[in-house]
Design a protein around this motif. Structure first.
Motif, PDB file in Angstrom:
ATOM      1  N   ARG B  10     -85.173  14.162 -28.790  1.00 59.17           N
ATOM      2  CA  ARG B  10     -83.844  14.719 -29.053  1.00 59.17           C
ATOM      3  C   ARG B  10     -82.792  13.804 -28.428  1.00 59.17           C
ATOM      4  NH1 ARG B  10     -84.331  19.767 -24.818  1.00 59.17           N
ATOM      5  NH2 ARG B  10     -84.969  18.357 -23.173  1.00 59.17           N
ATOM      6  N   PRO B  11     -81.655  13.703 -29.070  1.00 61.52           N
ATOM      7  CA  PRO B  11     -80.649  12.755 -28.599  1.00 61.52           C
ATOM      8  C   PRO B  11     -80.098  13.156 -27.239  1.00 61.52           C
ATOM      9  CG  PRO B  11     -79.767  14.145 -30.339  1.00 61.52           C
ATOM     10  CD  PRO B  11     -81.216  14.450 -30.262  1.00 61.52           C
ATOM     11  N   LEU B  12     -79.843  12.170 -26.420  1.00 63.74           N
ATOM     12  CA  LEU B  12     -79.237  12.402 -25.116  1.00 63.74           C
ATOM     13  C   LEU B  12     -77.777  11.956 -25.180  1.00 63.74           C
ATOM     14  CD1 LEU B  12     -82.144  10.905 -23.010  1.00 63.74           C
ATOM     15  CD2 LEU B  12     -81.490  13.312 -23.068  1.00 63.74           C
ATOM     16  N   SER B  13     -76.959  12.528 -24.325  1.00 57.87           N
ATOM     17  CA  SER B  13     -75.567  12.084 -24.295  1.00 57.87           C
ATOM     18  C   SER B  13     -75.519  10.643 -23.793  1.00 57.87           C
ATOM     19  CB  SER B  13     -74.732  12.995 -23.419  1.00 57.87           C
ATOM     20  OG  SER B  13     -75.347  13.160 -22.177  1.00 57.87           O
ATOM     21  N   PRO B  14     -74.561   9.860 -24.284  1.00 60.06           N
ATOM     22  CA  PRO B  14     -74.521   8.444 -23.913  1.00 60.06           C
ATOM     23  C   PRO B  14     -74.283   8.268 -22.415  1.00 60.06           C
ATOM     24  CG  PRO B  14     -72.529   9.089 -25.075  1.00 60.06           C
ATOM     25  CD  PRO B  14     -73.459  10.234 -25.174  1.00 60.06           C
TER      26      PRO B  14
END
Lengths: 126, 131
Positions: B10-14
């Motif tokens: 799942r994408p993580l915040s930059p």
């Protein structure tokens, strides 16, 4: 509508029950550290490379010894607060975090007691 | 399997590496780095004091290590970290009063922190060499 109790509002301690104490102590020691840093730099610059006898003579002055004790106390308190923030920011595993926070306290106390004892011994004549 | 994959990917915040470094950001990072470095650097101050309290022989041994080339490089770095953290801290104390927050001023302050810390460090070492 606020769900907070009247007592909770008055105490203003929030969910961590610490309120702004960490922030405030961090700032108080920060302000103290500015003159104390200049004192420490002056002292080290004037003592570095001098004979052991000169160190003894300088630190036997109460003002110098008291200044050094204040410097170590304020700096160590400040850096303990700072490292606590760093640990809480980056370490998310609960067990490791608690161990590191304990280690933070042990480290700063060990340094403080060592430096404090050394300063007192030198202050009382080596 | 499929579900576990979705959770793992799942994408993580930059984070830091995707942003272009700007002066205020770099000084903020340096403030934490210098503070953390001095957390361990203060060991040298305590060691020096304990060495002095232990007697002339051990004091000479401690001084020999601190005044060696590697020792001097560490002490020079320590001086800069101390000055940078002090100036950065004063900057934070000014901000605590609500002043000097706007973009241009805070960028100038960031540069002043860096230039000031290098300047003070060099000044201290010139004084140390002269004493």
């Amino acid at each position: 509508m606020s769900m907070r109790t009247p007592l909770g509002k008055v105490l203003g301690l929030g969910s961590a029950r610490e309120g702004t104490e960490h922030f405030w102590r961090q700032r108080v020691t920060a302000v103290a550290n500015v003159p104390l840093t200049l004192f420490l730099v002056w002292l080290v610059v004037s003592l570095f490379g001098k004979s052991h006898q000169t160190i003894l003579d300088t630190l036997s002055s109460p003002l110098i010894a008291i200044g050094l004790l204040l410097t170590m106390a304020s700096m160590l308190y400040h850096m303990r607060l700072g490292m606590q923030t760093i640990i809480e920011d980056y370490i998310h595993a609960e067990g490791v975090k608690i161990l590191l926070l304990m280690g933070n306290t042990f480290f700063t106390f060990a340094i403080g007691i060592s430096a404090g004892f050394a300063i007192l011994k030198l202050g009382f004549g080596g | 399997m499929a579900e576990a994959d979705i959770r793992a990917k799942r994408p993580l915040s930059p984070h830091l590496q995707i942003y272009k470094p700007i002066p205020t950001m770099v000084m903020s990072i340096l403030h934490r780095v210098t503070g953390a470095a001095m957390y361990f650097g203060i060991l040298l101050v305590a060691w020096w004091l304990v060495a002095a309290a232990s007697g002339p022989a051990y004091y000479e041994f401690c001084h020999a290590i601190l005044s060696s080339w590697p020792g001097m490089i560490v002490l020079f770095g320590f001086t800069w970290a101390l000055m940078h953290h002090m100036l950065g801290g004063i900057r934070h104390l000014i901000w605590d009063t609500g002043h000097l927050f706007d973009k241009e001023t805070s960028t100038k302050l960031a540069w002043a922190t860096l230039i000031g810390s290098v300047g003070l460090t060099v000044l201290i070492w010139i004084l140390a060499a002269a004493v």
